[in-house]
Enzyme design. Structure first.
Site, PDB file in Angstrom:
ATOM      1  N   GLY A 162      38.611  26.268  36.037  1.00  0.00           N
ATOM      2  CA  GLY A 162      37.370  26.006  36.765  1.00  0.00           C
ATOM      3  C   GLY A 162      37.352  24.747  37.612  1.00  0.00           C
ATOM      4  N   MET A 182      40.139  36.251  38.014  1.00  0.00           N
ATOM      5  CA  MET A 182      41.420  36.943  38.034  1.00  0.00           C
ATOM      6  C   MET A 182      41.312  38.461  37.893  1.00  0.00           C
ATOM      7  SD  MET A 182      43.265  34.510  38.790  1.00  0.00           S
ATOM      8  CE  MET A 182      43.548  32.749  38.650  1.00  0.00           C
ATOM      9  N   HIS A 201      41.778  32.033  47.856  1.00  0.00           N
ATOM     10  CA  HIS A 201      43.136  32.490  47.537  1.00  0.00           C
ATOM     11  C   HIS A 201      44.120  31.373  47.867  1.00  0.00           C
ATOM     12  CE1 HIS A 201      46.401  35.198  46.711  1.00  0.00           C
ATOM     13  NE2 HIS A 201      46.988  34.766  47.812  1.00  0.00           N
TER      14      HIS A 201
HETATM   15  C1  GAR Z   1      43.103  28.462  42.091  1.00  0.00           C
HETATM   16  O1  GAR Z   1      44.265  27.940  42.648  1.00  0.00           O
HETATM   17  C2  GAR Z   1      42.656  29.682  42.884  1.00  0.00           C
HETATM   18  O2  GAR Z   1      42.911  29.585  44.242  1.00  0.00           O
HETATM   19  C3  GAR Z   1      43.508  30.752  42.250  1.00  0.00           C
HETATM   20  O3  GAR Z   1      43.574  30.437  40.881  1.00  0.00           O
HETATM   21  C4  GAR Z   1      43.350  29.030  40.697  1.00  0.00           C
HETATM   22  C5  GAR Z   1      42.174  28.854  39.777  1.00  0.00           C
HETATM   23  O4  GAR Z   1      41.991  27.499  39.440  1.00  0.00           O
HETATM   24  N1  GAR Z   1      42.946  32.051  42.492  1.00  0.00           N
HETATM   25  C6  GAR Z   1      43.674  33.164  42.612  1.00  0.00           C
HETATM   26  O5  GAR Z   1      44.875  33.180  42.511  1.00  0.00           O
HETATM   27  C7  GAR Z   1      42.871  34.430  42.895  1.00  0.00           C
HETATM   28  N2  GAR Z   1      43.713  35.431  43.471  1.00  0.00           N
HETATM   29  P1  GAR Z   1      40.602  26.965  38.875  1.00  0.00           P
HETATM   30  O6  GAR Z   1      40.170  27.867  37.718  1.00  0.00           O
HETATM   31  O7  GAR Z   1      40.943  25.585  38.384  1.00  0.00           O
HETATM   32  O8  GAR Z   1      39.595  26.951  39.990  1.00  0.00           O
END
Ligand code: GAR
Length: 208
Positions: free
Chosen positions: A12, A91, A110
């Site tokens: 998050g 996800m 993304h």
């Molecule tokens: C982030 O880097 C986001 O861009 C990626 O997962 C991470 C989540 O981090 N999202 C994806 O890959 C979606 N396809 P967070 O929970 O610390 O925000």
């Protein structure tokens, strides 16, 4: 004031960037009213609670398929009267029952420069592993609307970072988060809440 509902699955940090941006006034005309997690153990839920934001847990594991899961998400979004839905490290790919009901009202971050390293199977660290395996010299993140196809909706904002010799997926991920994701996601949310994103011919344009 628009109701922003944020969907999360993990740590998050993007949710935190949104919370901080709301507090500091970077997000104009929008308020995070609910955080929904697909993962009961997501640290993102703590971040929401620490900031007095209501939370819902809709565990992906409790649903047999994406359609039934998406209907549960849709019901929650309707109950929360969401004006904007933000996928911040969410996800799960949402079925069209959600993407059609909230067309041009769902924003995703993304961690690559779409159309590279995106689509089904490209999420989290896997994206950075693929970018390093290919040997690209520039990567970044994309903020886009969500439609029926994974990572294929209209692009709102993109930002880049250089890939350095010796980068690991973790190092590249951190550089992209700090320099692009945590800045551009709040910016796109603020633009949306101020009705400053225009759609023409299936593409998104930021109004000056
Ligand atoms: C982030 O880097 C986001 O861009 C990626 O997962 C991470 C989540 O981090 N999202 C994806 O890959 C979606 N396809 P967070 O929970 O610390 O925000």
């Amino acid at each position: 004031m628009k109701n922003i509902v944020v969907l999360v699955s993990g740590g998050g940090t993007n949710l935190q960037a949104l919370i901080d941006a709301e507090k500091s006034g970077i997000i104009k005309n929008g308020k995070i009213t609910c955080v929904i997690s697909s993962n009961p153990n997501a640290y993102a839920l703590e971040r929401a609670k620490n900031n007095d934001i209501s939370t819902r847990i809709i565990p992906r594991k409790e649903y047999s398929d994406s359609v039934s899961y998406s209907h549960a998400i849709l019901d929650a979004l309707n109950e929360e009267k969401a004006d904007l839905v933000v996928l911040a490290g969410f996800m799960t790919i949402l079925d069209e029952c959600v993407t059609k009901a909230y067309a041009y009202k769902i924003i995703n971050v993304h961690p690559a420069l779409i159309p590279s390293f995106c689509g089904e199977g490209f999420y989290g660290l896997r994206v950075h592993e693929a970018a390093l395996a290919y040997g690209v010299k520039v990567s970044g993140a994309t903020i886009h609307f969500v439609n029926e196809k994974a990572d294929a909706g209209a692009i709102i904002l993109q930002g880049t970072v250089n890939v350095e010799n010796g980068d690991t997926p973790e190092i590249l991920q951190k550089r992209i988060m700090e320099n692009v994701e945590w800045k551009l996601l709040p910016k796109a949310v603020s633009l949306f809440c101020q009705d400053k994103i225009e759609i023409a011919d299936g593409k998104a344009y930021v109004k000056e």
